[in-house]
Design a protein around this motif. Structure first.
Motif, PDB file in Angstrom:
ATOM      1  N   CYS A 121     -98.020   5.525  60.824  1.00 14.53           N
ATOM      2  CA  CYS A 121     -96.954   6.155  60.928  1.00 14.53           C
ATOM      3  C   CYS A 121     -96.610   7.356  60.045  1.00 14.53           C
ATOM      4  CB  CYS A 121     -95.543   5.552  60.870  1.00 14.53           C
ATOM      5  SG  CYS A 121     -95.356   4.072  62.221  1.00 14.53           S
ATOM      6  N   ALA A 122     -97.199   7.021  58.713  1.00 13.02           N
ATOM      7  CA  ALA A 122     -96.974   8.313  57.584  1.00 13.02           C
ATOM      8  C   ALA A 122     -98.006   9.166  58.056  1.00 13.02           C
ATOM      9  CB  ALA A 122     -97.459   7.341  56.362  1.00 13.02           C
ATOM     10  N   ARG A 123     -99.064   8.900  58.824  1.00 12.57           N
ATOM     11  CA  ARG A 123    -100.107  10.060  58.923  1.00 12.57           C
ATOM     12  C   ARG A 123     -99.479  11.093  60.059  1.00 12.57           C
ATOM     13  NH1 ARG A 123    -103.707   5.648  58.294  1.00 12.57           N
ATOM     14  NH2 ARG A 123    -103.848   5.256  60.768  1.00 12.57           N
ATOM     15  N   LEU A 140     -97.395  -3.215  57.372  1.00 11.25           N
ATOM     16  CA  LEU A 140     -97.695  -2.130  56.646  1.00 11.25           C
ATOM     17  C   LEU A 140     -99.093  -1.308  57.120  1.00 11.25           C
ATOM     18  CD1 LEU A 140     -96.774  -3.661  53.163  1.00 11.25           C
ATOM     19  CD2 LEU A 140     -95.398  -2.135  54.870  1.00 11.25           C
ATOM     20  N   GLY A 141     -99.765  -1.888  57.808  1.00 14.27           N
ATOM     21  CA  GLY A 141    -100.986  -1.072  58.460  1.00 14.27           C
ATOM     22  C   GLY A 141    -100.271  -0.215  59.516  1.00 14.27           C
ATOM     23  N   GLY A 187     -91.373   1.745  62.179  1.00 12.88           N
ATOM     24  CA  GLY A 187     -91.807   3.130  61.426  1.00 12.88           C
ATOM     25  C   GLY A 187     -91.879   4.186  62.530  1.00 12.88           C
ATOM     26  N   TRP A 188     -92.570   3.841  63.750  1.00 13.82           N
ATOM     27  CA  TRP A 188     -92.461   5.033  64.712  1.00 13.82           C
ATOM     28  C   TRP A 188     -90.946   5.435  65.066  1.00 13.82           C
ATOM     29  CZ3 TRP A 188     -96.707   7.326  64.962  1.00 13.82           C
ATOM     30  CH2 TRP A 188     -97.873   6.400  64.612  1.00 13.82           C
ATOM     31  N   CYS A 189     -89.860   4.760  65.094  1.00 16.00           N
ATOM     32  CA  CYS A 189     -88.673   5.148  65.134  1.00 16.00           C
ATOM     33  C   CYS A 189     -88.190   5.951  64.100  1.00 16.00           C
ATOM     34  CB  CYS A 189     -87.881   4.017  65.386  1.00 16.00           C
ATOM     35  SG  CYS A 189     -87.978   2.822  66.805  1.00 16.00           S
ATOM     36  N   ASP A 238     -95.952  11.471  60.572  1.00 13.43           N
ATOM     37  CA  ASP A 238     -94.762  11.994  60.228  1.00 13.43           C
ATOM     38  C   ASP A 238     -94.808  13.330  59.868  1.00 13.43           C
ATOM     39  OD1 ASP A 238     -92.139  11.804  59.904  1.00 13.43           O
ATOM     40  OD2 ASP A 238     -92.092  10.357  58.006  1.00 13.43           O
ATOM     41  N   ASP A 239     -93.601  14.117  59.808  1.00 13.14           N
ATOM     42  CA  ASP A 239     -93.441  15.563  59.735  1.00 13.14           C
ATOM     43  C   ASP A 239     -93.533  15.849  58.319  1.00 13.14           C
ATOM     44  OD1 ASP A 239     -93.735  16.123  62.538  1.00 13.14           O
ATOM     45  OD2 ASP A 239     -91.407  15.829  62.689  1.00 13.14           O
ATOM     46  N   ARG A 240     -93.089  14.905  57.544  1.00  9.75           N
ATOM     47  CA  ARG A 240     -93.317  15.044  56.053  1.00  9.75           C
ATOM     48  C   ARG A 240     -93.520  13.700  55.365  1.00  9.75           C
ATOM     49  NH1 ARG A 240     -88.042  14.032  54.024  1.00  9.75           N
ATOM     50  NH2 ARG A 240     -86.436  14.018  55.461  1.00  9.75           N
ATOM     51  N   PRO A 241     -93.805  13.495  54.093  1.00 10.64           N
ATOM     52  CA  PRO A 241     -94.380  12.399  53.454  1.00 10.64           C
ATOM     53  C   PRO A 241     -92.891  11.531  52.950  1.00 10.64           C
ATOM     54  CG  PRO A 241     -94.694  14.230  51.989  1.00 10.64           C
ATOM     55  CD  PRO A 241     -94.401  14.773  53.024  1.00 10.64           C
ATOM     56  N   ARG A 242     -92.578  10.767  53.763  1.00 12.04           N
ATOM     57  CA  ARG A 242     -91.168   9.829  53.553  1.00 12.04           C
ATOM     58  C   ARG A 242     -91.508   8.282  53.431  1.00 12.04           C
ATOM     59  NH1 ARG A 242     -87.226  10.611  58.229  1.00 12.04           N
ATOM     60  NH2 ARG A 242     -89.429  10.107  59.493  1.00 12.04           N
ATOM     61  N   ILE A 243     -92.684   7.746  53.890  1.00 11.37           N
ATOM     62  CA  ILE A 243     -92.936   6.551  54.069  1.00 11.37           C
ATOM     63  C   ILE A 243     -93.830   5.921  52.805  1.00 11.37           C
ATOM     64  CG2 ILE A 243     -94.004   4.884  55.396  1.00 11.37           C
ATOM     65  CD1 ILE A 243     -93.375   6.667  57.824  1.00 11.37           C
ATOM     66  N   ASP A 244     -93.038   4.795  52.049  1.00 11.37           N
ATOM     67  CA  ASP A 244     -93.784   4.543  51.090  1.00 11.37           C
ATOM     68  C   ASP A 244     -94.304   3.039  51.199  1.00 11.37           C
ATOM     69  OD1 ASP A 244     -94.379   3.840  48.339  1.00 11.37           O
ATOM     70  OD2 ASP A 244     -92.246   4.044  47.517  1.00 11.37           O
ATOM     71  N   VAL A 245     -95.415   3.255  51.695  1.00 16.56           N
ATOM     72  CA  VAL A 245     -96.166   1.945  51.934  1.00 16.56           C
ATOM     73  C   VAL A 245     -96.561   1.054  50.952  1.00 16.56           C
ATOM     74  CG1 VAL A 245     -98.348   1.109  53.185  1.00 16.56           C
ATOM     75  CG2 VAL A 245     -97.427   2.927  53.943  1.00 16.56           C
ATOM     76  N   GLU A 246     -96.937   1.667  49.944  1.00 14.59           N
ATOM     77  CA  GLU A 246     -97.504   0.779  48.565  1.00 14.59           C
ATOM     78  C   GLU A 246     -96.108   0.187  47.960  1.00 14.59           C
ATOM     79  OE1 GLU A 246    -100.467  -0.033  48.046  1.00 14.59           O
ATOM     80  OE2 GLU A 246    -100.990   0.801  49.704  1.00 14.59           O
ATOM     81  N   GLY A 247     -95.087   0.987  48.044  1.00 16.58           N
ATOM     82  CA  GLY A 247     -93.742   0.530  47.502  1.00 16.58           C
ATOM     83  C   GLY A 247     -93.398  -0.792  48.042  1.00 16.58           C
ATOM     84  N   MET A 248     -93.424  -0.734  49.468  1.00 18.19           N
ATOM     85  CA  MET A 248     -92.972  -1.922  50.129  1.00 18.19           C
ATOM     86  C   MET A 248     -94.116  -3.090  49.793  1.00 18.19           C
ATOM     87  SD  MET A 248     -90.984  -3.732  51.929  1.00 18.19           S
ATOM     88  CE  MET A 248     -89.687  -2.468  52.825  1.00 18.19           C
ATOM     89  N   ARG A 249     -95.069  -2.692  49.788  1.00 14.57           N
ATOM     90  CA  ARG A 249     -96.213  -3.628  49.492  1.00 14.57           C
ATOM     91  C   ARG A 249     -96.185  -4.288  48.521  1.00 14.57           C
ATOM     92  NH1 ARG A 249    -100.752  -3.011  52.649  1.00 14.57           N
ATOM     93  NH2 ARG A 249    -100.885  -0.866  52.316  1.00 14.57           N
TER      94      ARG A 249
END
Length: 222
Positions: free
Chosen positions: A79-81, A73-74, A24-26, A83-94
């Motif tokens: 990473c989502a916090r 996912l934690g 995620g950091w990448c 990121d420069d814009r909201p792109r990471i869908d944690v709940e979708g992957m969960r």
């Protein structure tokens, strides 16, 4: 495209970007590096760094595949916090039923793209896999998914599959791993910049620009 194998010698600075498709950091760092590299004319060499090769290795690290997904996912939430814009869908992957994938299949796909399109092709494939993984919560451990992504980028499916499953892609992954070991790289994303091998990690676009500017050689006097 920003970087190709042929422009490194003429660029004012060359950066080696060590990354894993499931990191995620990448995902946070790659667009920042793209922007700064384009602004400053920096050549970027793509380097695979697979954190875990197999589900067995993931179980060794995390205890179980269920625990691996929970912990990773934690990391996604952090990473989502940042990121420069909201792109990471944690709940979708969960919500997805498949186990969290290792990065090896994606690394082989990136190296197949490298064989076909150099560093620029590698970077495009890397970003496309990361988008599929972190934004669309697709299973990028599945070869069919990776071939779908490759065809979406314009690659011939059969030709790409031959490279992805061929010996050269694996050799390139192993060579990047050996290079990382020589430089004692143990986490990603890691940028190795310039002849003195300055080591940079996740940072803001502004900080990255400032750090890379400071590493660029001074212009020759006129």
């Amino acid at each position: 495209m920003i970087s190709t194998p042929d422009n490194a010698s003429s660029a004012p600075l060359t950066v080696d970007f060590f990354h894993d498709v499931v990191c995620g950091w990448c995902y946070v760092m790659s667009p920042r590096l793209r922007q700064v590299a384009a602004e400053l004319g920096i050549a970027v060499r793509q380097r695979s760094f697979v954190l875990q090769d197999t589900p067995e290795q993931m179980c060794q690290v995390f205890g179980s595949m269920e625990r691996a997904k929970q912990v990773i996912l934690g990391h996604w939430e952090a990473c989502a916090r940042h990121d420069d814009r909201p792109r990471i869908d944690v709940e979708g992957m969960r919500a997805e039923p498949f186990d969290y994938p290792s990065g090896m299949a994606g690394a082989l796909a990136c190296q197949a793209a490298h064989l076909l399109g150099g560093d620029a092709g590698h970077w495009d494939m890397f970003d496309a896999i990361q988008h599929a993984h972190l934004s669309l919560h697709r299973n990028v451990g599945d070869s069919a998914v990776l071939l779908d992504i490759a065809t979406e980028l314009g690659h011939d499916r059969d030709e790409f599959a031959a490279h992805m499953h061929g010996p050269m892609a694996l050799q390139r992954v192993q060579a990047d791993r050996e290079a990382a070991a020589r430089m004692a790289i143990d986490s990603i994303p890691t940028l190795i910049a310039g002849p003195h091998r300055a080591r940079l990690r996740t940072m803001s676009t502004v900080e990255l620009r400032d750090r890379l500017l400071a590493l660029m050689p001074a212009p020759a006097p006129v």
